[in-house]
Design a protein around this motif. Sequence first.
Motif, PDB file in Angstrom:
ATOM      1  N   GLU A 173       0.927  -1.137  -0.055  1.00  0.00           N
ATOM      2  CA  GLU A 173      -0.202  -0.202  -0.366  1.00  0.00           C
ATOM      3  C   GLU A 173       0.677   1.346  -0.089  1.00  0.00           C
ATOM      4  O   GLU A 173       1.932   1.352   1.125  1.00  0.00           O
ATOM      5  CB  GLU A 173      -0.670  -0.535   1.382  1.00  0.00           C
ATOM      6  N   ILE A 174       0.187   2.068  -0.928  1.00  0.00           N
ATOM      7  CA  ILE A 174       1.422   3.438  -0.954  1.00  0.00           C
ATOM      8  C   ILE A 174       1.443   4.389   0.083  1.00  0.00           C
ATOM      9  O   ILE A 174       3.475   4.802   0.415  1.00  0.00           O
ATOM     10  CB  ILE A 174       0.674   4.247  -1.601  1.00  0.00           C
ATOM     11  N   GLY A 175       1.064   4.416   1.686  1.00  0.00           N
ATOM     12  CA  GLY A 175       0.974   5.094   2.534  1.00  0.00           C
ATOM     13  C   GLY A 175       2.446   4.472   3.305  1.00  0.00           C
ATOM     14  O   GLY A 175       3.388   4.007   3.947  1.00  0.00           O
ATOM     15  N   ASP A 176       2.547   3.149   2.913  1.00  0.00           N
ATOM     16  CA  ASP A 176       3.447   1.720   3.889  1.00  0.00           C
ATOM     17  C   ASP A 176       4.255   1.974   3.055  1.00  0.00           C
ATOM     18  O   ASP A 176       5.677   2.037   4.165  1.00  0.00           O
ATOM     19  CB  ASP A 176       2.645   0.070   3.897  1.00  0.00           C
ATOM     20  N   VAL A 177       4.448   1.937   1.768  1.00  0.00           N
ATOM     21  CA  VAL A 177       5.966   2.382   0.717  1.00  0.00           C
ATOM     22  C   VAL A 177       6.960   3.600   1.070  1.00  0.00           C
ATOM     23  O   VAL A 177       7.811   3.638   1.948  1.00  0.00           O
ATOM     24  CB  VAL A 177       5.611   2.467  -0.498  1.00  0.00           C
ATOM     25  N   PHE A 178       6.157   4.820   1.620  1.00  0.00           N
ATOM     26  CA  PHE A 178       6.699   5.699   1.981  1.00  0.00           C
ATOM     27  C   PHE A 178       6.711   5.527   3.374  1.00  0.00           C
ATOM     28  O   PHE A 178       7.680   6.100   3.959  1.00  0.00           O
ATOM     29  CB  PHE A 178       6.213   7.054   1.264  1.00  0.00           C
ATOM     30  N   ARG A 179       6.137   5.032   4.288  1.00  0.00           N
ATOM     31  CA  ARG A 179       6.738   5.294   5.545  1.00  0.00           C
ATOM     32  C   ARG A 179       8.248   3.910   5.236  1.00  0.00           C
ATOM     33  O   ARG A 179       8.609   4.483   6.547  1.00  0.00           O
ATOM     34  CB  ARG A 179       5.579   4.650   6.131  1.00  0.00           C
ATOM     35  N   ASP A 180       8.081   3.066   4.978  1.00  0.00           N
ATOM     36  CA  ASP A 180       9.203   1.868   4.705  1.00  0.00           C
ATOM     37  C   ASP A 180      10.442   3.231   4.015  1.00  0.00           C
ATOM     38  O   ASP A 180      11.691   3.104   4.636  1.00  0.00           O
ATOM     39  CB  ASP A 180       8.656   1.074   3.800  1.00  0.00           C
ATOM     40  N   ILE A 181      10.040   3.817   3.506  1.00  0.00           N
ATOM     41  CA  ILE A 181      11.390   4.538   2.728  1.00  0.00           C
ATOM     42  C   ILE A 181      11.851   5.414   3.720  1.00  0.00           C
ATOM     43  O   ILE A 181      13.092   5.638   3.748  1.00  0.00           O
ATOM     44  CB  ILE A 181      11.004   5.800   1.770  1.00  0.00           C
ATOM     45  N   SER A 182      11.087   6.620   4.535  1.00  0.00           N
ATOM     46  CA  SER A 182      11.597   6.574   5.996  1.00  0.00           C
ATOM     47  C   SER A 182      12.278   6.637   6.412  1.00  0.00           C
ATOM     48  O   SER A 182      12.950   6.847   7.241  1.00  0.00           O
ATOM     49  CB  SER A 182      10.067   7.361   6.561  1.00  0.00           C
ATOM     50  N   SER A 183      11.535   4.844   7.054  1.00  0.00           N
ATOM     51  CA  SER A 183      12.595   4.160   7.887  1.00  0.00           C
ATOM     52  C   SER A 183      13.522   3.477   7.618  1.00  0.00           C
ATOM     53  O   SER A 183      14.748   4.104   8.338  1.00  0.00           O
ATOM     54  CB  SER A 183      11.280   3.025   8.204  1.00  0.00           C
ATOM     55  N   ASP A 184      13.712   3.687   6.033  1.00  0.00           N
ATOM     56  CA  ASP A 184      15.105   2.718   5.944  1.00  0.00           C
ATOM     57  C   ASP A 184      16.380   4.399   5.606  1.00  0.00           C
ATOM     58  O   ASP A 184      17.407   4.109   6.043  1.00  0.00           O
ATOM     59  CB  ASP A 184      14.676   2.470   4.208  1.00  0.00           C
ATOM     60  N   VAL A 185      15.839   5.529   5.342  1.00  0.00           N
ATOM     61  CA  VAL A 185      16.273   6.292   5.284  1.00  0.00           C
ATOM     62  C   VAL A 185      17.401   7.049   6.813  1.00  0.00           C
ATOM     63  O   VAL A 185      18.185   7.233   6.611  1.00  0.00           O
ATOM     64  CB  VAL A 185      15.859   8.139   5.185  1.00  0.00           C
ATOM     65  N   TYR A 186      16.114   6.885   7.886  1.00  0.00           N
ATOM     66  CA  TYR A 186      16.724   7.347   9.092  1.00  0.00           C
ATOM     67  C   TYR A 186      17.696   6.176   9.432  1.00  0.00           C
ATOM     68  O   TYR A 186      18.835   6.696   9.910  1.00  0.00           O
ATOM     69  CB  TYR A 186      15.304   7.025  10.486  1.00  0.00           C
ATOM     70  N   ASP A 187      17.530   4.419  10.075  1.00  0.00           N
ATOM     71  CA  ASP A 187      17.926   3.775   9.684  1.00  0.00           C
ATOM     72  C   ASP A 187      20.012   4.073   9.380  1.00  0.00           C
ATOM     73  O   ASP A 187      20.765   3.926   9.140  1.00  0.00           O
ATOM     74  CB  ASP A 187      17.757   2.200   9.650  1.00  0.00           C
ATOM     75  N   SER A 188      19.582   4.151   8.099  1.00  0.00           N
ATOM     76  CA  SER A 188      21.120   3.729   7.015  1.00  0.00           C
ATOM     77  C   SER A 188      21.349   4.845   7.404  1.00  0.00           C
ATOM     78  O   SER A 188      22.802   5.470   6.810  1.00  0.00           O
ATOM     79  CB  SER A 188      20.708   4.150   5.620  1.00  0.00           C
ATOM     80  N   SER A 189      20.937   6.150   7.602  1.00  0.00           N
ATOM     81  CA  SER A 189      21.659   7.359   8.366  1.00  0.00           C
ATOM     82  C   SER A 189      22.124   7.368   9.538  1.00  0.00           C
ATOM     83  O   SER A 189      23.258   9.046   9.568  1.00  0.00           O
ATOM     84  CB  SER A 189      21.260   8.808   7.728  1.00  0.00           C
ATOM     85  N   GLY A 190      22.688   6.276  10.428  1.00  0.00           N
ATOM     86  CA  GLY A 190      22.939   5.815  11.698  1.00  0.00           C
ATOM     87  C   GLY A 190      21.865   7.085  12.156  1.00  0.00           C
ATOM     88  O   GLY A 190      22.611   7.833  13.403  1.00  0.00           O
ATOM     89  N   LYS A 191      20.645   7.219  12.234  1.00  0.00           N
ATOM     90  CA  LYS A 191      19.163   7.623  13.009  1.00  0.00           C
ATOM     91  C   LYS A 191      19.733   9.414  12.766  1.00  0.00           C
ATOM     92  O   LYS A 191      19.406  10.098  13.526  1.00  0.00           O
ATOM     93  CB  LYS A 191      19.550   7.570  14.375  1.00  0.00           C
ATOM     94  N   THR A 192      20.472   9.451  11.265  1.00  0.00           N
ATOM     95  CA  THR A 192      21.028  11.416  11.494  1.00  0.00           C
ATOM     96  C   THR A 192      19.904  12.405  10.583  1.00  0.00           C
ATOM     97  O   THR A 192      19.610  13.726  10.395  1.00  0.00           O
ATOM     98  CB  THR A 192      22.214  12.391  10.880  1.00  0.00           C
TER      99      THR A 192
END
Length: 453
Positions: free
Chosen positions: A222-241
């Motif tokens: 679902e498109i809302g879940d897709v963008f939430r997953d994008i946000s979580s992925d960026v947060y984790d991959s950036s070392g939470k910065t």
Amino acid sequence: MRAFSGSRLAELCLVLLACWLCPGSALAETRVALVVGNGAYTSTAQLPNPSHDAEDVAASLKRSGFEVLQGINLRQAEMQDLTIRFARAASRADVAMFYYSGHAMQYNGVNYLMPIDAMLTDEADLKRFVRVDDIVNDLQQAKNLRILVLDSCRDNPLAETLKRSAGATRAASIGRGLSKVEAPRGTIVSFSTQSGQVAADGTGRNSPYTTAFLKHIEQPHEIGDVFRDISSDVYDSSGKTQLPELSLSIIGKFYLNGQVAMTVAPTAPQAAPQPDPCAAAEAHWKAAESIGNVSAFEDHLARFSSCSFANLAKARIEGLKQKTVLAPAADGARASGTKAFDGNYWDVTLNCPASGKAQGFTRALAATVTNGVFHAEGQNPGGSNRLEIDGQIPADGKTTLSARGTTGASAYTLNNLAPGSPYAFTIDAQFERSRGSGKRNEARACNLVFVKR
């Protein structure tokens, strides 16, 4: 003519339905996208990734059934021409998406996208830029779903040039990063990082945000879940910065790449379907965001630990706890001299001029200052149109206050929000003995005057 049995006819109907839902079918919904990547700037720092970002995003969206208008390293005239073509395409589309990678900036609460030949010697040059508000209006022509993606919160040296030319008074209107955009109904707005913050351009082929976007956008979720997953992925991959800014205002479920499941109905009765444990997660998250304290986010995490907002709740909790740890030291540094502003009767006047379709208004609040702690509040008798402003005034009187409340009549809001909708913003303020002034930082340009009785 050969006759079909009842079971064969049912199978044929299911096959026809599946073909109708396929992205490439003539009967499928119309999807259009404008993808822009600007990096080869002539008057400021060049960016290596936007051209790659735009190429890869365009290819991905084509695989998802989008008709893609693509522009790389666009000059002013080229960018205006392409946005005009997109506006016409969006008017006949069911789904419209705008994706931008490159330099952007905010001025007086308005966000601007930057062509590669843009100059910025004074605020008049902003007319050479593309206003994000105009793009949002173009997107609204699409019938079902509108998506705005801005991977453009990089540090922009031209903004500093404009600050120097604007002078001390108007320079405060040039904020860091981008100003928050509330998603109109039926719209998803995703920034590569939070409003007022700066995102990383990255060292690989794509920026950190676009890397996550490409990873998830073709998933059958679902498109809302897709963008939430994008946000979580960026947060984790950036070392939470780096935490992307995400605003959703959609009703129902949308799939860019949803799978069609066909099953034969069993003869035996089926058990009653189990309730979705995440069905209420989004509504609860919005309530937690409006409260904004650790307890609210911990409550959300306890109730919906396996749902889409769990990682964002953890991020909010960690950020608030870090502020709490740092607060005592900051309070100690501010302790001397803060009582100079103490008083039980401060009058606060908030003035917001008309902006777009939103009517202007002036509002009065009552405030107190105790040991340098500022608190103002105002509320209508019915409980709506509530506003509270809080913060600490240091010895030099320069501070940033936090405002939180609920909207009143829709005519006075930027996006025609329903009465009682939660909102929040910050205020840069300067106090001097018995007077003070301030400016709202996000979304809408408003001025504040503080007077001690």
